[in-house]
Design an enzyme around this catalytic site. Structure first.
Site, mmCIF file in Angstrom:
data_model
loop_
_atom_site.group_PDB
_atom_site.id
_atom_site.type_symbol
_atom_site.label_atom_id
_atom_site.label_comp_id
_atom_site.label_asym_id
_atom_site.label_seq_id
_atom_site.Cartn_x
_atom_site.Cartn_y
_atom_site.Cartn_z
ATOM 1 C CE LYS A 153 63.433 -10.556 20.032
ATOM 2 N NZ LYS A 153 64.178 -9.920 18.951
ATOM 3 C CD GLU A 228 69.946 -24.506 25.981
ATOM 4 O OE1 GLU A 228 71.139 -24.481 26.321
ATOM 5 O OE2 GLU A 228 69.218 -25.502 26.145
ATOM 6 C CB CYS A 262 76.811 -20.259 23.752
ATOM 7 S SG CYS A 262 76.131 -21.562 22.732
ATOM 8 C CD GLU A 352 79.069 -15.799 26.315
ATOM 9 O OE1 GLU A 352 78.162 -15.021 26.646
ATOM 10 O OE2 GLU A 352 78.845 -16.917 25.813
#
Ligand code: NAD
Length: 450
Positions: A153, A228, A262, A352
């Site tokens: 997906k 992750e 990331c 983040e």
């Protein structure tokens, strides 16, 4: 329901796709389940050949895939080419891993004990929008190599390259049903994969918030999960480092992919005695970053992925930054390279940002550097810059992170394990470790007593 796919550099429509719902997701899982017995039973050499052929087709169609990725994600064409190169390398690596992922024979009384690596069955692969093709390949390579079939997906914003890759897989001769792609909303298609009783594992890459949701959803069917997730990595620059080299490397480590990475070193911790020299050179290097049309050969930074994301990124910038670069006005979702002097308790140093915003934070000594580096909920990547080898080793061991480099800002290689500590997730992608994540160990005892 249709999905408008947008080119973030122009804000123009790139494609209009049908969005799948629960029924289509179930059909894809059923196709994958039907294809599983044949795929797992294939002789290793046949599976090796098919994955190698896919790697070769990715190489042959490299420029086409790179253009597609650049138009859908907005990343510079030189980056897209490098990423497509890695995709081919990943398929070559896992083709080669197929006949090297051995079991063991273990000495026991009364017989022979041996272990086998068995495939899991149907694996659901849920992928984010920042490295759509690359991250898909990190999951697909080991999944298929271990004998699983998959339902992938992609993120709603960036489905194009995954659809093309699935066509290439069919061209390579990978049987129908082995590699399925379902395009649709995370809350519908993603959640259905997570709860589906015939899906054995979810391999998820995305935000920590959604990762936690995936983990909760997977509990009901005791599904295997690898996550992750986000990061807030630090580059720690000691005064004894090659300051010129560290400052020149810092922009690439946070403004690459427009900061939507990331592993971005979005915090640079600098020892106080070298702080002024480092910041002067850093700002000079940031001013040189070429921001603009991602299809131009020399562009180093493109736009952000969406207008909504640009608003989120700008919400992190308060007060007067140390430096703000240039960016096109629009159309497209542009944001300039921004450098901020921060304290580690500031929101920009804790959360983040996922955009081109770098927080520079001074420290006094080694102990303080380690304390600040570890003072976030994340632990994905990082760097240490020093000429003192013993210090380098002490500090990399003391920082709670899954990946770290010394005098470099790299995070990801095909043959080495990649993944997070703390709220950056668990499980490892890439390297031979990923083969363990997509298989179960079966222990068999064969009695030899007469
Ligand atoms: P996201 O979490 O919003 O979405 C990731 C994927 O999950 C998408 O395909 C989305 O459709 C799907 N999804 C959304 N809701 C879901 C649900 N309830 N159930 C199942 N699936 C669902 O993340 P994003 O905005 O696409 O990507 C950015 C994030 O990904 C950042 O936090 C970044 O750090 C992280 N990321 C991590 C890594 C890594 O390897 N650690 C790599 C790249 C990106």
């Amino acid at each position: 329901m249709t999905l408008q796919v947008i080119n973030p550099a122009t804000a123009q429509s790139l494609a209009e796709l049908h969005q799948a719902g629960v029924e289509e997701t179930d059909r894809a899982v059923a196709r994958a389940a039907a294809a599983f017995p044949r795929w797992r039973a294939l002789a290793p050499n046949d599976r090796i050949r098919l994955l190698r052929r896919l790697a070769s087709l990715v190489e042959e169609h490299g420029e086409e895939l790179a253009r597609l990725e650049t138009r859908n994600v907005g990343k510079p064409i030189s980056d897209s080419r490098a990423e497509v190169g890695m995709v081919a390398d990943v398929f070559h690596f896992y083709a080669g891993a197929i006949d090297k992922h051995h079991g063991q024979t273990i000495p026991v009384a009364g017989g022979v004990d041996m272990t086998f690596h068995e495939p899991l069955g149907v694996v659901g692969l849920i992928v984010p929008w920042n490295f759509p093709l690359n991250i898909s390949s990190w999951k697909l390579g080991p999944s298929l190599a271990c004998g699983n079939t998959v339902v992938l997906k992609p993120a709603e914003l960036t489905p194009m390259s995954a659809l093309r890759l699935a066509e290439l897989a069919l061209d390579a001769g990978i049987p129908e049903g082995v590699f399925n792609v379902v395009v649709g909303p995370g809350r519908v298609v993603g959640e259905r994969l997570v709860e589906h009783p015939d899906v054995s594992k979810i391999s998820f890459t995305g935000s920590t918030e959604v990762g936690a949701r995936v983990m909760r959803g997977a509990a009901a069917t005791v599904k295997r999960v690898s996550l992750e997730l986000g990061g807030k990595s630090a580059s720690v620059v000691f005064a004894d480092a090659d300051i010129e080299k560290a400052a020149a490397a810092a922009p690439g480590a946070v403004f690459g992919n427009a900061g939507q990475d990331c592993c971005a070193r979005s915090r640079v911790l600098v020892q106080r005695s070298a702080y002024d020299a480092f910041v002067t050179q850093l700002v000079e290097a940031v001013a040189r970053v070429k921001v603009g049309d991602p299809e131009k050969e020399d562009t180093e930074m493109g736009p952000l992925i969406s207008e909504q994301h640009r608003e989120t990124v700008s919400s992190f910038v308060e007060g007067t930054p140390l430096f703000v670069g240039n960016a096109p006005d629009g159309p497209g979702f542009w944001y300039p390279c921004t450098v901020i002097e921060a304290s580690n308790t500031d929101r920009v140093a804790q959360e983040e940002v996922f955009g081109p915003v770098l927080a520079v934070i001074p420290f006094e000594d080694e102990a303080e550097a380690v304390r600040i580096a570890n003072d976030t909920p994340y632990g994905l990547s990082g760097s240490v810059w020093t000429r003192d080898g013993a210090r380098a080793l002490r500090v990399v061991r003391a920082i709670d992170t899954g990946v770290i480099s010394v005098n470099a800002n790299t995070s990801v290689r095909v043959a080495t394990p990649f993944g997070g500590f703390k709220q950056s997730g668990f499980g490892r992608e890439l390297g031979m470790q990923a083969m363990d994540g997509y298989s179960e160990v079966k222990n068999v005892f064969l009695a030899t007593d007469s």
